[in-house]
Design a protein around this motif. Structure first.
Motif, PDB file in Angstrom:
ATOM      1  N   PHE A 211       0.026  20.301 -32.683  1.00  0.00           N
ATOM      2  CA  PHE A 211       0.482  19.326 -33.677  1.00  0.00           C
ATOM      3  C   PHE A 211       0.167  17.908 -33.185  1.00  0.00           C
ATOM      4  CE2 PHE A 211       3.410  22.971 -33.549  1.00  0.00           C
ATOM      5  CZ  PHE A 211       3.191  23.502 -34.823  1.00  0.00           C
ATOM      6  N   PRO A 212      -1.119  17.553 -33.144  1.00  0.00           N
ATOM      7  CA  PRO A 212      -1.516  16.267 -32.549  1.00  0.00           C
ATOM      8  C   PRO A 212      -0.965  15.047 -33.298  1.00  0.00           C
ATOM      9  CG  PRO A 212      -3.373  17.312 -33.686  1.00  0.00           C
ATOM     10  CD  PRO A 212      -2.276  18.326 -33.629  1.00  0.00           C
ATOM     11  N   LYS A 213      -0.566  15.198 -34.560  1.00  0.00           N
ATOM     12  CA  LYS A 213      -0.082  14.057 -35.344  1.00  0.00           C
ATOM     13  C   LYS A 213       1.439  13.947 -35.342  1.00  0.00           C
ATOM     14  CE  LYS A 213      -4.061  14.004 -38.477  1.00  0.00           C
ATOM     15  NZ  LYS A 213      -4.516  14.029 -39.902  1.00  0.00           N
ATOM     16  N   ALA A 214       2.113  14.847 -34.650  1.00  0.00           N
ATOM     17  CA  ALA A 214       3.582  14.806 -34.621  1.00  0.00           C
ATOM     18  C   ALA A 214       4.051  13.542 -33.899  1.00  0.00           C
ATOM     19  CB  ALA A 214       4.131  16.043 -33.918  1.00  0.00           C
ATOM     20  N   PRO A 215       5.020  12.806 -34.480  1.00  0.00           N
ATOM     21  CA  PRO A 215       5.517  11.581 -33.840  1.00  0.00           C
ATOM     22  C   PRO A 215       6.465  11.881 -32.691  1.00  0.00           C
ATOM     23  CG  PRO A 215       6.739  12.026 -35.838  1.00  0.00           C
ATOM     24  CD  PRO A 215       5.680  13.088 -35.756  1.00  0.00           C
ATOM     25  N   ASN A 216       6.937  10.830 -32.047  1.00  0.00           N
ATOM     26  CA  ASN A 216       7.928  10.952 -30.981  1.00  0.00           C
ATOM     27  C   ASN A 216       9.282  11.269 -31.608  1.00  0.00           C
ATOM     28  OD1 ASN A 216       9.939  10.437 -29.023  1.00  0.00           O
ATOM     29  ND2 ASN A 216       8.594   9.025 -27.925  1.00  0.00           N
ATOM     30  N   GLY A 217       9.686  12.537 -31.530  1.00  0.00           N
ATOM     31  CA  GLY A 217      10.905  12.973 -32.197  1.00  0.00           C
ATOM     32  C   GLY A 217      12.151  12.343 -31.637  1.00  0.00           C
TER      33      GLY A 217
END
Length: 488
Positions: A290-296
């Motif tokens: 998931f390379p586009k996942a933000p900093n959760g």
């Protein structure tokens, strides 16, 4: 035929089939009704019909067989029970299946004993007949490799001998005319069991094949990928090299990720995942999947004021009121995060689990985080929780475990999966690992708090979910509207 005894006829013919069909036994487990002779009137197929007198009685013909019972094995110098000797001969020609064997098998279970009891009163009900057929089918599958017409005749004959009220035609219908196969309840049940077993075996083969850790069959892997994976299969240290090779070998593992059924195999093949820093390997796989996942973790902190606002407009229970207080006062970051997760259940109330169980908000809150009194009790509490899940038919899911209570957090944060897996220094990092472990291996969410975890994965980590829920969509619209106002 009238001048020759039935024993002589069978001996001359040397045929097991003829013997089985000439002598039909009127057998009652209590009164021991003696055998009777049935005339050899053949049907169009050349077989002796299996239809029987529903109320077998002692007759002159029956007496004739008993009088000549020595040819069936009566020992010299004394009298033996003629029914036993005839039964012994039946078992011999029937390859060990007989009315006696059927009765013994049925007597070994409560359901079987009920069949015997009901059969004395009249024809069996559909349910009891199914129990009887299941017993015969299981015996056949354990003792035979194929199903022959003789097998079916023997089974039907045993049923009608032991239970005179039963109709043989229900249990065995010989193939005839355009019908290529035998039918009847017994043949159909054996066929259905075999078919189901073949289907399950095929599913198991596919499952085993999918869980084999090996190179993707449809693409050529770079030599460095293969070498990195080979190194990981043999080494767990130094850790910096583990991290490098884990990233390099991603393509080797890729097809086995996002597949819940493969997680046990992956943890077995790569024991590095069970090391104290194993969550770093999950980070790598998550970033590559998931390379586009933000900093959760950062986005979770931004969510807090919105939750406070929404809760202020809702009528909530006393516990959720306590959570509101923790969210606005000078609590620690860990306390605020735990309060935030629990409070989300009041905004995203739980949905029904199955047809009969609708969890309460408090049930969902207790399912979101597992609070334990001391670190020493973590394994015991996890084991107890997962045992409860198993008893209720709920899936095993990664759990966020916190030592202490929401108002008095001790500072230990654990990620559990079957047992204690990773220890972290903050609640946010533990939650981050739970979300990533679930996403990487496509694991299910906790059932009671499903909407909270669904929302966090979908909105906070922006991993698109297949299911949609009105409560989540409403909260997302409110959040989007609020963010829009900030930019105006």
């Amino acid at each position: 035929m009238s001048g020759t005894s039935p024993e002589r006829q069978c001996a001359d013919a040397g045929s097991e089939e003829i013997l089985a069909e000439v002598i039909l036994y009127g057998y009652d487990s209590e009164n021991m009704i003696q055998p009777e002779i049935i005339p050899l009137d053949l049907d169009i197929e050349g077989n002796v019909p299996l239809a029987r007198n529903k109320s077998p009685t002692n007759s002159t013909n029956s007496r004739n067989i008993i009088d000549s019972s020595e040819s069936y094995g009566e020992t010299s110098g004394g009298s033996s029970d003629p029914t036993n000797t005839v039964m012994a001969k039946f078992e011999e020609i029937s390859s060990n299946f007989s009315p006696r064997i059927l009765e013994q098998i049925l007597s070994n279970s409560e359901g079987g004993r009920e069949v015997i009891s009901k059969a004395k009163l009249g024809e069996l009900s559909q349910h009891k007949s199914k129990v009887l057929v299941d017993v015969i089918a299981q015996w056949h599958l354990q003792n035979r490799s194929s199903l022959t017409s003789q097998d079916l005749r023997t089974y039907a004959l045993s049923v009608t001998t032991l239970f005179p009220f039963e109709d043989a035609k229900k249990y065995y219908v010989p193939k005839a005319g355009g019908r290529k196969n035998n039918s009847g309840k017994i043949a159909n049940r054996i066929g259905n069991i075999k078919q189901r077993k073949r289907r399950l075996d095929l599913q198991e083969e596919k499952h085993a094949e999918s869980c084999k850790i090996g190179p993707p069959s449809e693409e050529k892997l770079d030599r460095l990928v293969i070498e990195a994976n080979q190194w990981l299969e043999l080494n767990c240290q130094p850790w910096s090299t583990v991290l490098d090779n884990w990233k390099t070998s991603f393509q080797f593992r890729k097809k086995h990720l996002r597949a819940e059924k493969c997680i046990d195999k992956i943890f077995t093949t790569y024991p590095q995942l069970k090391y104290e820093n194993g969550y770093q390997l999950i980070d790598i796989d998550f970033q590559l999947l998931f390379p586009k996942a933000p900093n959760g973790i950062k986005r979770l902190d931004e969510l807090r004021p919105i939750v406070i606002e929404v809760l202020s407009k809702k009528a909530v229970d006393p516990f959720t009121t306590t959570l509101q207080t923790l969210l606005v006062n000078n609590s620690t970051a860990d306390t605020k995060l735990c309060a935030l997760l629990l409070a989300l259940n009041a905004i995203l109330p739980p949905i029904a689990v199955g047809r009969r169980y609708k969890p309460t908000i408090r049930d969902a809150q207790q399912d979101t985080i597992l609070f334990v009194p001391t670190s020493a009790q973590i394994d015991l509490q996890l084991e107890s929780l997962y045992e409860t899940y198993k008893d209720k038919g709920l899936p095993i899911v990664p759990k966020l475990v916190v030592v202490g209570s929401v108002t008095e957090i001790e500072g230990s944060f654990i990620v559990g999966y079957h047992k204690k897996l990773y220890h972290t220094q903050s609640a946010a990092r533990a939650l981050d690992i739970v979300v990533k472990l679930t996403a990487v291996h496509n694991l299910p969410y906790a059932k009671l708090s499903k909407l909270v975890w669904h929302f966090i994965t979908d909105y906070i980590y922006q991993i698109k979910q297949l299911e949609t829920y009105s409560a989540i969509e409403e909260l997302k619209r409110h959040l989007t509207k609020t963010e829009g106002k900030k930019h105006d």
